[in-house]
Design an enzyme around this catalytic site. Sequence first.
Site, short mmCIF file in Angstrom:
data_model
loop_
_atom_site.label_atom_id
_atom_site.label_comp_id
_atom_site.label_asym_id
_atom_site.label_seq_id
_atom_site.Cartn_x
_atom_site.Cartn_y
_atom_site.Cartn_z
N GLU A 214 4.15 18.90 -18.40
CA GLU A 214 5.28 19.28 -19.26
C GLU A 214 6.13 20.25 -18.44
O GLU A 214 5.82 21.44 -18.36
CB GLU A 214 4.77 19.95 -20.55
N CYS A 248 12.15 26.04 -22.49
CA CYS A 248 12.28 24.87 -21.60
C CYS A 248 13.34 23.89 -22.08
O CYS A 248 13.97 23.23 -21.27
CB CYS A 248 10.94 24.17 -21.45
P1 NAD Z 1 4.58 28.38 -13.52
O1 NAD Z 1 4.51 27.02 -12.97
O2 NAD Z 1 4.91 29.52 -12.63
O3 NAD Z 1 3.20 28.80 -14.22
C1 NAD Z 1 2.57 28.03 -15.20
C2 NAD Z 1 1.09 28.15 -15.04
O4 NAD Z 1 0.69 27.72 -13.75
C3 NAD Z 1 0.54 29.56 -15.22
O5 NAD Z 1 -0.59 29.53 -16.06
C4 NAD Z 1 0.20 29.99 -13.81
O6 NAD Z 1 -0.90 30.87 -13.75
C5 NAD Z 1 -0.14 28.69 -13.13
N1 NAD Z 1 0.17 28.72 -11.71
C6 NAD Z 1 1.23 29.32 -11.11
N2 NAD Z 1 1.19 29.12 -9.77
C7 NAD Z 1 0.10 28.38 -9.52
C8 NAD Z 1 -0.48 27.84 -8.32
N3 NAD Z 1 0.06 28.03 -7.13
N4 NAD Z 1 -1.62 27.12 -8.45
C9 NAD Z 1 -2.18 26.91 -9.65
N5 NAD Z 1 -1.68 27.39 -10.81
C10 NAD Z 1 -0.55 28.13 -10.74
O7 NAD Z 1 5.61 28.21 -14.70
P2 NAD Z 1 6.20 29.33 -15.62
O8 NAD Z 1 7.14 30.17 -14.82
O9 NAD Z 1 5.14 29.99 -16.40
O10 NAD Z 1 7.06 28.44 -16.61
C11 NAD Z 1 8.40 28.15 -16.39
C12 NAD Z 1 8.66 26.67 -16.26
O11 NAD Z 1 7.94 25.96 -17.25
C13 NAD Z 1 10.10 26.29 -16.46
O12 NAD Z 1 10.45 25.34 -15.51
C14 NAD Z 1 10.11 25.68 -17.85
O13 NAD Z 1 11.14 24.77 -18.09
C15 NAD Z 1 8.79 25.03 -17.88
N6 NAD Z 1 8.36 24.85 -19.24
C16 NAD Z 1 8.23 23.59 -19.72
C17 NAD Z 1 7.86 23.41 -21.03
C18 NAD Z 1 7.68 22.04 -21.62
O14 NAD Z 1 7.15 21.96 -22.71
N7 NAD Z 1 8.09 20.99 -20.95
C19 NAD Z 1 7.63 24.51 -21.86
C20 NAD Z 1 7.76 25.78 -21.31
C21 NAD Z 1 8.12 25.94 -20.00
#
Ligand code: NAD
Length: 438
Positions: A214, A248
């Site tokens: 997502e 998002c």
């Molecule tokens: P992110 O990818 O930085 O982090 C999300 C999760 O991934 C966290 O739990 C984090 O600990 C983990 N993570 C981060 N880096 C990692 C790595 N190198 N290896 C493994 N795990 C890792 O995302 P974010 O900043 O929390 O969220 C923002 C993004 O999420 C935006 O692009 C937004 O549009 C999207 N988003 C999508 C939805 C949806 O339903 N489609 C909903 C909310 C947010």
Amino acid sequence: MTTVTATPAATVARLRATFNTGRSKPLSWRLAQLDALRRLLTERTDELQAALLADLGKNPAEAYRAEIGFTLNELDHTVARLEEWLRPRPAAVPDVFLPAGARIVRDPLGVVLIIGPWNYPVQLVLAPLVGALAAGNTVVIKPSELAPASSAALAELVPRYLDSEAVAVVEGAVPETTALLEQRFDHIFYTGSGPVGRIVMTAAARHLTPVTLELGGKSPAVVEPGADLEVTAQRIARGKFPNAGQTCVAPDYILAIGETAKELEPLLTAAVRSMYGDDPAANPKYGKIVNERNFDRLISFLGDGRVVLGGGSDRAARHIDPTVLADVSPDAPVMREEIFGPVLPIISVPDLDAAIAFINDRDKPLALYGFTESEETKRRLTEETSSGALTFGLPVSHLAMPELPFGGVGASGMGRYHGEYSIETFSHAKAVVDKPLS
Ligand code: NAD
């Protein structure tokens, strides 16, 4: 007293052992878990609201509406229909095989990993959890470390309410998530950014684990002349600025056809004032930016256009005013990545053809929003563009309709959930044929 933290391998092994006993399969266990989750959400509302206020400045009413109440709606929708959804579905048998019966059975997958983001840190782990439990799985939840109060609240409350042999919360950042991703899961449900989505999918590939991603992206709002622009401006503002734009499916930018760009400027200003008054920094209804890194990234966009509204900020308070930028070039930095904050650029295009070409030249958005009175325009946007969802007249609303699938396409993600789509995601549709031996 020393706290012994289980290794990821031990946690997954424990949940797999539980799954293998068959404990999570009966409908009665699934409904009992969903009931326990309902009690968690209703009895611990205050604690969850306090955590969301601490992490994101999310006011309690919005925290209830967008996170706690949202999850309860998803849960109630599921509980009311689960037995029907799980009923084996008969399938027609071709004459050549008769006499025989065929049916489709929904098999739980096993151990599911749910990785959540920080922007709706309760909803975006607990709504997938509803589906994963309803489908009969055991589950590891990994909340976002960037919403630490919410993560801690979930880590404390989930084991108190849910079957702790079947549901585990693992807190942590990149090292902990990396260690988790080395384990074999039967499904990984990830919400977050595209770059990390690639890391998750690569890790999953090593175990041939299916993934739901997502992701995000730039969701445009197309505005056509002839639409009621006052209502349009209000609805765009109400989709964009809650949670300080960190949603998002918030409209990322406006694609304004013809003269609508100029006309929208004062109407957006009025719409934002009606939501947050003249000083959003002093309004507790308005949220804050999650951290300084995102604050600095968002501030760097403010020079990418003429500031029509807002532009004020306070780094110490992680506050950025709801901001509207006009005369923005399609090549400006603000148009090169998902904004994910309270900055709303307006891009002018001459006509609908140009708007459709603009959308199709870029990554497929998570959502596309149309504001038009024309059925022909609605038809063209439906047939000539691709996006996770398409909503006319009310941005973000599709998210709260549990009969609709929620998910992206292309760069905005793969797979879908909510309601019955979560059962599809978290179970296997097993083909069963039964032909008598005599
Ligand atoms: P992110 O990818 O930085 O982090 C999300 C999760 O991934 C966290 O739990 C984090 O600990 C983990 N993570 C981060 N880096 C990692 C790595 N190198 N290896 C493994 N795990 C890792 O995302 P974010 O900043 O929390 O969220 C923002 C993004 O999420 C935006 O692009 C937004 O549009 C999207 N988003 C999508 C939805 C949806 O339903 N489609 C909903 C909310 C947010």
